[in-house]
Scaffold this active site. Structure first.
Site, PDB file in Angstrom:
ATOM      1  N   ARG A 155      40.093  38.712  44.982  1.00 52.78           N
ATOM      2  CA  ARG A 155      40.478  40.076  45.315  1.00 52.78           C
ATOM      3  C   ARG A 155      41.798  39.998  46.077  1.00 52.78           C
ATOM      4  O   ARG A 155      42.083  38.988  46.735  1.00 52.78           O
ATOM      5  CB  ARG A 155      39.415  40.748  46.187  1.00 52.78           C
ATOM      6  N   LYS A 198      33.774  40.162  50.497  1.00 58.93           N
ATOM      7  CA  LYS A 198      33.239  41.404  51.052  1.00 58.93           C
ATOM      8  C   LYS A 198      32.050  41.118  51.959  1.00 58.93           C
ATOM      9  O   LYS A 198      31.214  40.276  51.651  1.00 58.93           O
ATOM     10  CB  LYS A 198      32.798  42.342  49.920  1.00 58.93           C
ATOM     11  N   HIS A 230      44.104  43.511  40.873  1.00 55.52           N
ATOM     12  CA  HIS A 230      42.723  43.371  40.404  1.00 55.52           C
ATOM     13  C   HIS A 230      42.660  43.041  38.915  1.00 55.52           C
ATOM     14  O   HIS A 230      41.674  42.466  38.446  1.00 55.52           O
ATOM     15  CB  HIS A 230      41.953  44.657  40.688  1.00 55.52           C
ATOM     16  N   ARG A 250      42.144  39.475  38.342  1.00 64.52           N
ATOM     17  CA  ARG A 250      40.744  39.106  38.599  1.00 64.52           C
ATOM     18  C   ARG A 250      39.888  39.421  37.367  1.00 64.52           C
ATOM     19  O   ARG A 250      39.058  38.611  36.958  1.00 64.52           O
ATOM     20  CB  ARG A 250      40.254  39.870  39.823  1.00 64.52           C
ATOM     21  N   HIS A 298      30.190  38.366  43.386  1.00 60.93           N
ATOM     22  CA  HIS A 298      29.378  39.570  43.198  1.00 60.93           C
ATOM     23  C   HIS A 298      27.977  39.319  43.733  1.00 60.93           C
ATOM     24  O   HIS A 298      27.357  38.298  43.420  1.00 60.93           O
ATOM     25  CB  HIS A 298      29.281  39.932  41.707  1.00 60.93           C
ATOM     26  N   TYR A 347      31.566  42.590  32.151  1.00 58.37           N
ATOM     27  CA  TYR A 347      32.391  41.738  31.297  1.00 58.37           C
ATOM     28  C   TYR A 347      31.723  41.434  29.966  1.00 58.37           C
ATOM     29  O   TYR A 347      32.394  41.115  28.997  1.00 58.37           O
ATOM     30  CB  TYR A 347      32.753  40.447  32.041  1.00 58.37           C
TER      31      TYR A 347
END
Length: 301
Positions: free
Chosen positions: A149, A173, A245, A248, A271, A280
């Site tokens: 990110r 995150k 992004h 990514r 994630h 994806y």
């Protein structure tokens, strides 16, 4: 009970109990402040304790009339629901007026991706004859090779790069730490940038361990990285909606296309849920659909 006090408490709740990232926390608080402004100007200063479901419905309706995107409306509703859920859990309200709020139905949003050829074209547009170009090349190579990110990129520390074992330690995150493999090719670019480019520039003592620095020797901003990529994309003639992004997304898509297991991609992207990574597979499905339509003998007229 006033809005400012409860919004401050809500912010602390999201940060310390829910472990929200700074960006997500800021967005939620900003949304509730919009509701506060509406309550002050349109609802005669009604408090969070007194506001009703009908009031919230009208607030959302007024927002929708301002041509706010459906995705933004959905986030506002998510913020409002979280705020009133907090008030109920903290026993400030007995009822939750946001329970029945419904957001707009959002379709699957497939991210833009770059082809390998697109990425090569963008990188080839970088002027490597100066230190700025050397830094920018390293930025793009790390974004694409490691799937970071932009917030992770600008905070990346040299001390968290293991050149011997070839991996990065990334704080994502919610403060979650993950290890991302580092290709030898990318490792050599980073080492070259550190020794031949970064060492020659100004380095603010506070940011000595930060990998990517601006001209003042401090860490870079998200906006600057976005502007660098936009300029290079325009120069390369890549007509797509590109942001940091996008690199990514391209990292994950190319891994999947080349046979990588979705679980491994989930780990590398950081994630928390495999559901997030599964977008994806839809990208791959779209690709397979195009192949069938273009090459299956039954579709050849």
């Amino acid at each position: 009970m006033n809005w400012s006090e409860k919004i401050s408490d809500f912010s602390n709740y999201l940060k310390f109990e829910k472990n929200f990232s700074d960006n997500t926390l800021d967005a939620y608080v900003r949304d509730i402040k919009k509701l506060q402004e509406y309550a002050m100007t349109e609802l005669e200063g009604i408090s969070p304790l007194e506001i009703s479901f009908e009031n919230l419905q009208e607030f959302i309706y007024q927002l929708s009339k301002k041509k706010i995107s459906e995705r933004s409306q959905a986030r506002w509703i998510s913020s409002i629901k979280a705020f009133f859920k907090y008030l109920v859990e903290d026993e400030i309200r007995e009822d939750n007026p946001a329970t029945l709020l419904e957001g707009p139905k959002l379709g699957l949003c497939l991210p833009d991706t770059l082809s390998i050829e697109d990425i090569e074209r963008i990188i080839k547009c970088i002027d490597l004859s100066n230190d700025l170009g050397q830094r920018n090349r390293c930025i793009l190579e790390v974004l694409y090779a490691c799937g970071l990110r932009v917030s992770e990129l600008i905070d990346l520390k040299i001390s968290n790069i293991n050149f011997k074992e070839h991996y990065l330690k990334v704080e994502g995150k919610g403060g979650k730490v993950r290890l991302v493999p580092l290709a030898e090719y990318t490792s050599e670019i980073i080492l070259s940038y550190i020794s031949d480019t970064r060492a020659k520039g100004k380095i603010n003592k506070k940011y000595e361990d930060i990998l990517f620095l601006n001209s003042r020797g401090a860490n870079m901003s998200r906006v600057i990285v976005f502007l660098i990529i936009k300029e290079l994309t325009d120069r390369a003639g890549v007509n797509k909606n590109i942001s940091p992004h996008t690199f990514r997304h391209s990292f994950a898509t190319h891994l999947l296309q080349n046979g990588a297991d979705l679980r491994y991609i989930q780990e590398m992207l950081g994630h928390s849920s495999i559901t997030t990574t599964e977008i994806y597979t839809h990208l791959k499905t779209e690709e397979l659909r195009d192949v069938i339509l273009n090459y299956h003998p039954r579709n050849q007229a």
